[in-house]
Design a protein around this motif. Sequence first.
Motif, PDB file in Angstrom:
ATOM      1  N   THR A   1       0.890  -1.160   0.049  1.00  0.00           N
ATOM      2  CA  THR A   1       0.001   0.017  -0.003  1.00  0.00           C
ATOM      3  C   THR A   1       0.815   1.390   0.184  1.00  0.00           C
ATOM      4  N   ASN A   2       2.245   1.278   0.097  1.00  0.00           N
ATOM      5  CA  ASN A   2       3.287   2.355  -0.072  1.00  0.00           C
ATOM      6  C   ASN A   2       3.114   2.739  -1.508  1.00  0.00           C
ATOM      7  N   VAL A   3       2.375   3.170  -2.128  1.00  0.00           N
ATOM      8  CA  VAL A   3       2.406   3.253  -3.541  1.00  0.00           C
ATOM      9  C   VAL A   3       3.213   4.592  -4.049  1.00  0.00           C
ATOM     10  N   HIS A   4       3.475   5.575  -3.125  1.00  0.00           N
ATOM     11  CA  HIS A   4       4.280   6.584  -3.537  1.00  0.00           C
ATOM     12  C   HIS A   4       5.805   5.932  -3.552  1.00  0.00           C
ATOM     13  N   ALA A   5       6.153   5.252  -2.434  1.00  0.00           N
ATOM     14  CA  ALA A   5       7.555   4.690  -2.577  1.00  0.00           C
ATOM     15  C   ALA A   5       7.691   3.727  -3.447  1.00  0.00           C
ATOM     16  N   ARG A   6       6.671   2.884  -3.755  1.00  0.00           N
ATOM     17  CA  ARG A   6       6.783   1.687  -4.998  1.00  0.00           C
ATOM     18  C   ARG A   6       6.887   2.595  -6.384  1.00  0.00           C
ATOM     19  N   HIS A   7       6.293   3.581  -6.747  1.00  0.00           N
ATOM     20  CA  HIS A   7       6.295   4.231  -7.922  1.00  0.00           C
ATOM     21  C   HIS A   7       7.657   4.914  -8.195  1.00  0.00           C
ATOM     22  N   LEU A   8       8.204   5.287  -6.906  1.00  0.00           N
ATOM     23  CA  LEU A   8       9.590   5.772  -7.108  1.00  0.00           C
ATOM     24  C   LEU A   8      10.757   4.854  -7.453  1.00  0.00           C
ATOM     25  N   TYR A   9      10.373   3.626  -6.627  1.00  0.00           N
ATOM     26  CA  TYR A   9      11.527   2.849  -6.956  1.00  0.00           C
ATOM     27  C   TYR A   9      11.483   2.247  -8.187  1.00  0.00           C
ATOM     28  N   GLU A  10      10.303   2.221  -8.717  1.00  0.00           N
ATOM     29  CA  GLU A  10       9.914   1.645 -10.059  1.00  0.00           C
ATOM     30  C   GLU A  10      10.625   2.498 -11.228  1.00  0.00           C
ATOM     31  N   ARG A  11      10.303   3.664 -10.988  1.00  0.00           N
ATOM     32  CA  ARG A  11      11.015   4.887 -11.879  1.00  0.00           C
ATOM     33  C   ARG A  11      12.585   5.008 -11.870  1.00  0.00           C
ATOM     34  N   LEU A  12      12.965   4.626 -10.845  1.00  0.00           N
ATOM     35  CA  LEU A  12      14.490   4.496 -10.594  1.00  0.00           C
ATOM     36  C   LEU A  12      15.160   3.090 -10.809  1.00  0.00           C
ATOM     37  N   GLY A  13      14.185   2.383 -11.372  1.00  0.00           N
ATOM     38  CA  GLY A  13      14.907   0.958 -12.025  1.00  0.00           C
ATOM     39  C   GLY A  13      14.862  -0.143 -11.118  1.00  0.00           C
ATOM     40  N   PHE A  14      14.086  -0.191 -10.179  1.00  0.00           N
ATOM     41  CA  PHE A  14      13.883  -1.085  -9.018  1.00  0.00           C
ATOM     42  C   PHE A  14      13.215  -2.180  -9.766  1.00  0.00           C
ATOM     43  N   VAL A  15      13.366  -3.301  -9.722  1.00  0.00           N
ATOM     44  CA  VAL A  15      12.493  -4.504 -10.023  1.00  0.00           C
ATOM     45  C   VAL A  15      11.885  -5.129  -9.069  1.00  0.00           C
ATOM     46  N   GLN A  16      10.304  -5.408  -9.306  1.00  0.00           N
ATOM     47  CA  GLN A  16       9.729  -6.128  -8.067  1.00  0.00           C
ATOM     48  C   GLN A  16       9.998  -7.503  -8.342  1.00  0.00           C
ATOM     49  N   LEU A  17      10.143  -8.437  -7.059  1.00  0.00           N
ATOM     50  CA  LEU A  17      10.539  -9.734  -7.548  1.00  0.00           C
ATOM     51  C   LEU A  17       9.113 -10.582  -7.097  1.00  0.00           C
ATOM     52  N   GLY A  18       8.066  -9.979  -6.840  1.00  0.00           N
ATOM     53  CA  GLY A  18       6.786 -10.798  -6.369  1.00  0.00           C
ATOM     54  C   GLY A  18       5.986 -10.183  -5.280  1.00  0.00           C
ATOM     55  N   THR A  19       5.420 -10.890  -4.707  1.00  0.00           N
ATOM     56  CA  THR A  19       4.476 -10.388  -3.537  1.00  0.00           C
ATOM     57  C   THR A  19       4.458 -11.474  -2.409  1.00  0.00           C
ATOM     58  N   ILE A  20       4.581 -11.189  -1.211  1.00  0.00           N
ATOM     59  CA  ILE A  20       4.486 -11.811  -0.196  1.00  0.00           C
ATOM     60  C   ILE A  20       3.243 -11.620   0.633  1.00  0.00           C
ATOM     61  N   PRO A  21       2.079 -12.423   0.499  1.00  0.00           N
ATOM     62  CA  PRO A  21       0.809 -12.056   1.086  1.00  0.00           C
ATOM     63  C   PRO A  21       0.835 -11.917   2.568  1.00  0.00           C
ATOM     64  N   LYS A  22       0.253 -10.724   3.186  1.00  0.00           N
ATOM     65  CA  LYS A  22       0.121 -10.741   4.602  1.00  0.00           C
ATOM     66  C   LYS A  22       1.477 -10.552   5.333  1.00  0.00           C
ATOM     67  N   GLY A  23       2.521  -9.954   4.729  1.00  0.00           N
ATOM     68  CA  GLY A  23       3.837  -9.957   5.295  1.00  0.00           C
ATOM     69  C   GLY A  23       4.307  -8.959   6.177  1.00  0.00           C
ATOM     70  N   PHE A  24       3.281  -8.112   6.412  1.00  0.00           N
ATOM     71  CA  PHE A  24       3.419  -6.799   7.121  1.00  0.00           C
ATOM     72  C   PHE A  24       2.254  -6.377   8.000  1.00  0.00           C
ATOM     73  N   ARG A  25       2.468  -6.465   9.438  1.00  0.00           N
ATOM     74  CA  ARG A  25       1.545  -6.237  10.290  1.00  0.00           C
ATOM     75  C   ARG A  25       1.389  -4.800  10.526  1.00  0.00           C
ATOM     76  N   MET A  26       0.319  -3.951  10.151  1.00  0.00           N
ATOM     77  CA  MET A  26       0.099  -2.607  10.204  1.00  0.00           C
ATOM     78  C   MET A  26       0.052  -2.227  11.562  1.00  0.00           C
ATOM     79  N   LYS A  27       0.137  -1.016  12.024  1.00  0.00           N
ATOM     80  CA  LYS A  27      -0.285  -0.707  13.419  1.00  0.00           C
ATOM     81  C   LYS A  27      -1.580  -0.967  14.012  1.00  0.00           C
ATOM     82  N   ASP A  28      -2.549  -0.885  13.130  1.00  0.00           N
ATOM     83  CA  ASP A  28      -4.080  -1.294  13.584  1.00  0.00           C
ATOM     84  C   ASP A  28      -4.399  -2.698  13.518  1.00  0.00           C
ATOM     85  N   GLY A  29      -3.180  -3.613  13.385  1.00  0.00           N
ATOM     86  CA  GLY A  29      -3.195  -4.986  13.692  1.00  0.00           C
ATOM     87  C   GLY A  29      -3.678  -5.842  12.152  1.00  0.00           C
ATOM     88  N   HIS A  30      -4.018  -5.265  11.417  1.00  0.00           N
ATOM     89  CA  HIS A  30      -4.261  -5.962  10.079  1.00  0.00           C
ATOM     90  C   HIS A  30      -2.827  -6.277   9.225  1.00  0.00           C
TER      91      HIS A  30
END
Length: 163
Positions: free
Chosen positions: A123-152
């Motif tokens: 959900t950190n779309v601003h960071a993801r867009h920046l990384y992709e614009r600078l040439g970073f490559v996404q390796l995939g997605t890890i489902p439910k890999g980060f616990r948000m502050k509200d617990g989800h």
Amino acid sequence: MKVEVRVYEKNDLPEMIKIWNDVVEEGIAFPQEEFLDEQTGKQFFAAQTYSAVAFDADTGRICGLYILHPNNVGRCGHICNASYAVAREIRGLHIGEKLVSDCLVQAKRLGFGLLQFNAVVATNVHARHLYERLGFVQLGTIPKGFRMKDGHYEDICPYYHEL
């Protein structure tokens, strides 16, 4: 605002700690849950391979920071990892781009071959867009890999960039 990136200095620590703790408090990007204080902050930033700040040359104010360190050891020691933080009230002014761009230069200068991000929250779309614009490559997605502050849980997206 004239933003420059440089290696951090001891007198930068109070502002660095505040910016870092603000991101930890938000609970939507960094995996850390503990806040830094004067002593732990000094140790934390000194322990990194490289710590840098973005500062406004007009005012001397610290605008953001990054840390750079090995992602692993031994046969994977050529891969580094980094974290970035920008002061909340001045996000959206391309300070993050200056930090990431400098980090890529410093990582290569320090002999790393790859920069890897283990856990960019989907959900950190601003960071993801920046990384992709600078040439970073996404390796995939890890489902439910980060616990948000509200617990989800949110997915995380690993990225890499060859240096």
